[in-house]
Motif scaffolding. Structure first.
Motif, PDB file in Angstrom:
ATOM      1  N   TYR A 135       9.404  10.873  80.698  1.00 40.51           N
ATOM      2  CA  TYR A 135      10.656  11.588  80.986  1.00 40.51           C
ATOM      3  C   TYR A 135      10.564  13.075  80.653  1.00 40.51           C
ATOM      4  N   LEU A 136      10.162  13.391  79.412  1.00 39.71           N
ATOM      5  CA  LEU A 136      10.080  14.798  78.999  1.00 39.71           C
ATOM      6  C   LEU A 136       9.005  15.521  79.799  1.00 39.71           C
ATOM      7  N   SER A 137       7.903  14.805  80.034  1.00 35.50           N
ATOM      8  CA  SER A 137       6.782  15.417  80.753  1.00 35.50           C
ATOM      9  C   SER A 137       7.183  15.858  82.149  1.00 35.50           C
ATOM     10  N   LEU A 157       3.571  14.900  72.845  1.00 37.82           N
ATOM     11  CA  LEU A 157       3.080  13.885  71.892  1.00 37.82           C
ATOM     12  C   LEU A 157       4.035  12.690  71.871  1.00 37.82           C
ATOM     13  N   GLY A 158       3.510  11.496  72.128  1.00 43.21           N
ATOM     14  CA  GLY A 158       4.350  10.308  72.237  1.00 43.21           C
ATOM     15  C   GLY A 158       5.114  10.391  73.545  1.00 43.21           C
ATOM     16  N   ALA A 159       4.373  10.533  74.635  1.00 44.11           N
ATOM     17  CA  ALA A 159       4.971  10.892  75.929  1.00 44.11           C
ATOM     18  C   ALA A 159       5.700   9.745  76.625  1.00 44.11           C
ATOM     19  N   GLY A 160       5.516   8.501  76.127  1.00 45.26           N
ATOM     20  CA  GLY A 160       6.209   7.362  76.732  1.00 45.26           C
ATOM     21  C   GLY A 160       5.916   7.258  78.222  1.00 45.26           C
ATOM     22  N   TRP A 161       6.944   6.930  79.003  1.00 43.79           N
ATOM     23  CA  TRP A 161       6.755   6.777  80.457  1.00 43.79           C
ATOM     24  C   TRP A 161       6.998   8.081  81.203  1.00 43.79           C
ATOM     25  N   GLN A 168       4.255  13.192  60.445  1.00 34.14           N
ATOM     26  CA  GLN A 168       2.835  13.312  60.851  1.00 34.14           C
ATOM     27  C   GLN A 168       2.712  13.911  62.248  1.00 34.14           C
ATOM     28  N   PHE A 169       3.662  13.601  63.121  1.00 32.94           N
ATOM     29  CA  PHE A 169       3.657  14.210  64.457  1.00 32.94           C
ATOM     30  C   PHE A 169       3.834  15.737  64.337  1.00 32.94           C
ATOM     31  N   ILE A 170       4.715  16.156  63.432  1.00 29.18           N
ATOM     32  CA  ILE A 170       4.947  17.602  63.252  1.00 29.18           C
ATOM     33  C   ILE A 170       3.664  18.256  62.739  1.00 29.18           C
ATOM     34  N   VAL A 192      -2.859   1.469  70.895  1.00 30.63           N
ATOM     35  CA  VAL A 192      -4.190   2.006  70.586  1.00 30.63           C
ATOM     36  C   VAL A 192      -4.515   1.880  69.094  1.00 30.63           C
ATOM     37  N   ILE A 193      -3.477   1.941  68.254  1.00 27.81           N
ATOM     38  CA  ILE A 193      -3.740   1.901  66.805  1.00 27.81           C
ATOM     39  C   ILE A 193      -4.187   0.496  66.411  1.00 27.81           C
ATOM     40  N   ALA A 194      -3.473  -0.522  66.939  1.00 30.27           N
ATOM     41  CA  ALA A 194      -3.886  -1.907  66.678  1.00 30.27           C
ATOM     42  C   ALA A 194      -5.265  -2.155  67.275  1.00 30.27           C
ATOM     43  N   VAL A 213       0.077  12.380  75.454  1.00 29.06           N
ATOM     44  CA  VAL A 213      -0.606  11.569  74.448  1.00 29.06           C
ATOM     45  C   VAL A 213       0.320  10.414  74.088  1.00 29.06           C
ATOM     46  N   GLU A 214      -0.152   9.187  74.248  1.00 31.84           N
ATOM     47  CA  GLU A 214       0.728   8.039  74.059  1.00 31.84           C
ATOM     48  C   GLU A 214      -0.087   6.849  73.534  1.00 31.84           C
ATOM     49  N   ALA A 215       0.490   6.150  72.531  1.00 32.80           N
ATOM     50  CA  ALA A 215      -0.216   5.019  71.915  1.00 32.80           C
ATOM     51  C   ALA A 215      -0.124   3.746  72.745  1.00 32.80           C
ATOM     52  N   SER A 216       0.939   3.611  73.535  1.00 29.19           N
ATOM     53  CA  SER A 216       1.117   2.373  74.309  1.00 29.19           C
ATOM     54  C   SER A 216       0.485   2.515  75.690  1.00 29.19           C
ATOM     55  N   TRP A 269      -4.757   7.884  76.059  1.00 30.03           N
ATOM     56  CA  TRP A 269      -4.329   6.712  75.278  1.00 30.03           C
ATOM     57  C   TRP A 269      -4.853   6.956  73.869  1.00 30.03           C
ATOM     58  N   ALA A 270      -4.013   7.513  73.017  1.00 33.88           N
ATOM     59  CA  ALA A 270      -4.504   7.961  71.713  1.00 33.88           C
ATOM     60  C   ALA A 270      -3.371   7.996  70.690  1.00 33.88           C
ATOM     61  N   ASP A 271      -3.764   7.981  69.428  1.00 31.82           N
ATOM     62  CA  ASP A 271      -2.835   8.127  68.310  1.00 31.82           C
ATOM     63  C   ASP A 271      -2.578   9.624  68.134  1.00 31.82           C
ATOM     64  N   ALA A 272      -1.344  10.039  68.413  1.00 32.01           N
ATOM     65  CA  ALA A 272      -1.028  11.477  68.381  1.00 32.01           C
ATOM     66  C   ALA A 272      -1.231  12.071  66.996  1.00 32.01           C
ATOM     67  N   THR A 273      -1.173  11.258  65.956  1.00 26.99           N
ATOM     68  CA  THR A 273      -1.310  11.806  64.593  1.00 26.99           C
ATOM     69  C   THR A 273      -2.776  12.080  64.252  1.00 26.99           C
TER      70      THR A 273
HETATM   71  C1  LIG Z   1      10.912   8.156  70.859  1.00 26.27           C
HETATM   72  S1  LIG Z   1       9.682   7.692  72.026  1.00 26.27           S
HETATM   73  C2  LIG Z   1       9.686   9.082  73.147  1.00 26.27           C
HETATM   74  C3  LIG Z   1       9.063   8.763  74.481  1.00 26.27           C
HETATM   75  C4  LIG Z   1       9.153   9.882  75.535  1.00 26.27           C
HETATM   76  N1  LIG Z   1       8.638  11.139  75.051  1.00 26.27           N
HETATM   77  C5  LIG Z   1      10.575  10.072  75.999  1.00 26.27           C
HETATM   78  O1  LIG Z   1      11.127  11.096  75.715  1.00 26.27           O
HETATM   79  O2  LIG Z   1      11.102   9.153  76.628  1.00 26.27           O
HETATM   80  C6  LIG Z   1       8.204   7.870  71.111  1.00 26.27           C
HETATM   81  C7  LIG Z   1       6.945   7.438  71.837  1.00 26.27           C
HETATM   82  O3  LIG Z   1       5.835   7.599  70.942  1.00 26.27           O
HETATM   83  C8  LIG Z   1       4.926   6.534  71.125  1.00 26.27           C
HETATM   84  N2  LIG Z   1       4.134   6.443  69.877  1.00 26.27           N
HETATM   85  C9  LIG Z   1       4.434   5.794  68.727  1.00 26.27           C
HETATM   86  N3  LIG Z   1       3.473   6.015  67.803  1.00 26.27           N
HETATM   87  C10 LIG Z   1       2.556   6.802  68.399  1.00 26.27           C
HETATM   88  C11 LIG Z   1       1.334   7.385  67.970  1.00 26.27           C
HETATM   89  N4  LIG Z   1       0.882   7.214  66.722  1.00 26.27           N
HETATM   90  N5  LIG Z   1       0.640   8.140  68.848  1.00 26.27           N
HETATM   91  C12 LIG Z   1       1.087   8.341  70.110  1.00 26.27           C
HETATM   92  N6  LIG Z   1       2.241   7.824  70.567  1.00 26.27           N
HETATM   93  C13 LIG Z   1       2.968   7.078  69.726  1.00 26.27           C
HETATM   94  C14 LIG Z   1       5.800   5.342  71.429  1.00 26.27           C
HETATM   95  O4  LIG Z   1       5.070   4.340  72.129  1.00 26.27           O
HETATM   96  C15 LIG Z   1       6.894   5.988  72.282  1.00 26.27           C
HETATM   97  O5  LIG Z   1       6.566   5.939  73.649  1.00 26.27           O
END
Ligand SMILES: C[S@@+](CC[C@H](N)C(=O)[O-])C[C@H]1O[C@@H](n2cnc3c(N)ncnc32)[C@H](O)[C@@H]1O
Length: 329
Positions: free
Chosen positions: A198-200, A192-196, A272-274, A48-50, A215-218, A238-242
């Protein structure tokens, strides 16, 4: 305009663009697109950032590839399988006409070898620790690579596709955090940065949770999460968590924040995530996060939260709990 490996290869006539028709661009993420006809480019962006940055520059950006194009231009990504999948998709929509640009560190030499074995490639133009070449290769010749992109169930029983974070199995840090989460996470939770997912998925096992916002950038990772979490309480962004600005504040944020951009370690990203977590939490809100032990997160945590404690981990990872965010900076 800044010269790039590709613009130099085009200028020198080592590779040539078709005179008409769209150019579908795979793997663009921050590259300067010098020497290319901007109005004919269709940028396929997962990140999403690109995507937002290219949109702001006036480019046409989309997540899914178009049905057809006159050329598939591939900027080779870091992952080998991800690269193969891009070649296969590009060949399928552009009748096999490819231009490939990549760095040695991203495996361009082995991609060149593999593509030459399957198609008709030009000699490579070498510059700036990388290569550019054109290739005529049928989609049929790359059918097995296309299949690799379809994804499947990983060791943790989740659906993933190549290229997403920790696609083969759950990350060790996320495993530790999922085990340490308390039973009561409140009603409104964000990952934040939820990936596929797992944590969710661990969050959704808590009965207190009424809404979980991922919230996930990919876009690829988020699509996997949607498939992995068929739960009406889950909402996907689909968003930049920061920079994400939700409409309300949360009881709990969970995260395993990223600290790399490409190959480069960027601990500021986790910081920035914090900061974002503190901004989106309620006054009594709580953050649960996991981080590699060496990462410098304690100062920002103490700056943004009134209460900070380590709640476990191992030699590689630390589990951190912070509560009561201080006012937005
Ligand atoms: C360390 S992984 C953790 C993924 C997931 N939470 C897990 O536990 O498997 C970090 C995730 O943050 C996403 N990410 C990176 N920069 C991001 C941003 N600015 N905003 C949202 N997500 C972002 C990555 O694509 C990746 O999926």
């Amino acid at each position: 305009m800044m010269d790039t490996r590709l613009s130099l290869a085009l200028e020198a006539g080592h590779v040539a663009l078709p005179e008409v028709g769209d150019i579908a661009v795979f793997g663009a993420s921050g590259q300067v697109l010098t020497g290319l006809p901007a109005e004919r480019l269709v940028l396929i962006c997962d990140d999403v950032i690109a995507a937002e940055s290219y949109k702001a520059q006036g480019y046409h950006v989309q997540v899914e590839p178009p049905e057809s194009a006159a050329l598939g231009l591939v900027f080779v990504p870091r992952g080998r399988i991800e690269g193969r999948v891009m070649f296969a998709r590009a060949a399928a929509l552009a009748a096999g006409k490819l231009i490939v640009d990549g760095a040695k560190t991203d495996g361009i030499d082995s991609h060149f070898k593999e593509l030459r074995a399957r198609g008709d490639c030009t000699a490579a133009y070498s510059k700036a620790h990388g290569k550019v070449f054109a290739c005529d290769v049928t989609a049929e010749a790359l059918a097995d690579w296309a299949e690799q992109g379809e994804g499947g169930e990983n060791e943790a029983g989740f659906f993933t596709v190549p290229g997403v974070f920790s696609s083969v199995k759950a990350d060790e840090g996320s495993l530790l955090l999922a085990e340490a989460l308390p039973d009561n996470l409140g009603k409104h939770v964000a990952d934040l940065g939820a990936g596929w997912g797992y944590l969710s998925r661990a969050v959704l096992t808590r009965e207190s949770v009424e809404e979980l916002h991922l919230v996930e950038a990919s876009s690829a990772a988020l699509s996997c999460a949607k498939r992995n979490l068929p739960d009406v309480r889950a909402q996907f962004h689909w968003a930049d968590a920061t920079r994400w600005e939700p409409k309300f504040n949360f009881d709990t944020v969970v995260m395993n924040p990223p600290f790399h951009v490409g190959r480069k370690g960027v601990p500021e990203l986790g910081q920035q995530f914090i900061d974002s977590a503190a901004n989106i939490l309620k006054g009594m809100g709580k953050l649960y996060m996991v981080a590699n032990r060496h990462l410098p997160y304690e100062d920002i945590l103490r700056e943004r939260f009134k209460f900070v404690e380590e709640i476990g981990g191992n030699t590689r990872f630390k589990l951190l709990h912070a509560a009561k965010p201080s006012r937005k900076r």
